[in-house]
Design an enzyme around this catalytic site. Structure first.
Site, short mmCIF file in Angstrom:
data_model
loop_
_atom_site.label_atom_id
_atom_site.label_comp_id
_atom_site.label_asym_id
_atom_site.label_seq_id
_atom_site.Cartn_x
_atom_site.Cartn_y
_atom_site.Cartn_z
N GLN A 1 0.72 -1.29 -0.14
CA GLN A 1 0.05 0.08 -0.08
C GLN A 1 0.91 1.17 0.13
O GLN A 1 1.16 1.84 1.05
CB GLN A 1 -0.77 0.09 1.35
CG GLN A 1 -1.86 1.07 1.51
CD GLN A 1 -3.19 0.70 0.28
OE1 GLN A 1 -3.61 -0.53 0.68
NE2 GLN A 1 -3.67 1.80 -0.03
N PHE A 2 1.37 1.60 -1.31
CA PHE A 2 2.37 2.86 -1.24
C PHE A 2 1.67 4.12 -0.79
O PHE A 2 2.36 5.00 -0.46
CB PHE A 2 2.91 2.75 -2.70
CG PHE A 2 1.71 3.34 -3.71
CD1 PHE A 2 1.78 4.84 -3.99
CD2 PHE A 2 0.93 2.68 -4.53
CE1 PHE A 2 1.12 5.39 -5.13
CE2 PHE A 2 0.15 3.28 -5.56
CZ PHE A 2 0.40 4.46 -5.68
N THR A 3 0.14 4.23 -0.99
CA THR A 3 -0.42 5.32 -0.38
C THR A 3 -0.37 5.66 0.82
O THR A 3 -0.83 6.84 1.31
CB THR A 3 -1.89 5.26 -1.08
OG1 THR A 3 -2.40 4.11 -0.19
CG2 THR A 3 -2.04 5.13 -2.56
#
Length: 150
Positions: free
Chosen positions: A78-80
């Protein structure tokens, strides 16, 4: 390294209409990696999550770990989690780790968490467009960041 850990009754991740992984009773972990993360961060995060006592004991008190209940885990990259929203309303992702850094650390995290809980960990697919479905139990949601260990 950042993680959002949710205690779930069930969770699944679907890619291109196909269920990639599904679990019952355990943790849904959204994992974000930044460029300065290391294997030390992976080890610390795995230890904390495996020992996190948020499952009910016989008296209904959150006093048991995922290991003690024989729970499962599903980990999705989950890069966000590293969104920067200080300028304007469109987030930027400059703090998120590059693929060269993130993929090996994500894979190591999944392997080590599986070893810690004694079960194979379900995963998403790094960089893929995914649909994540879950039933948060409690709700219980914990946020961890290896930059805030103290």
């Amino acid at each position: 390294m950042r993680a959002v850990i949710q205690r779930v009754k069930h969770a699944s991740v679907t890619i291109s209409g196909q269920v990639k992984s599904a679990i019952e009773d355990g943790f849904m972990v959204l994992l974000g990696v930044c460029n300065d993360d290391t294997m030390e961060d992976v080890d610390w995060m795995v230890r904390k999550i495996a020992a996190l006592r948020v499952f009910d004991d016989e008296q209904g008190v959150m006093n048991k770990s995922i290991i003690e209940i024989g729970g499962n885990a599903l980990v999705v990259s989950q890069f966000t989690l590293y969104a920067s929203y200080k300028k304007g309303n469109r987030p930027s992702w400059f703090r998120a780790g590059s693929h060269e850094v993130s993929v090996p650390l994500y894979e190591a995290f999944c392997t080590k968490l599986g070893e810690a809980i004694g079960k194979e960990v379900g995963t998403g697919e790094f960089g893929a467009y995914m649909q994540v479905e879950l039933l948060n139990d409690g709700p219980v949601t914990i946020c961890m960041d290896t930059k805030n260990k103290e």
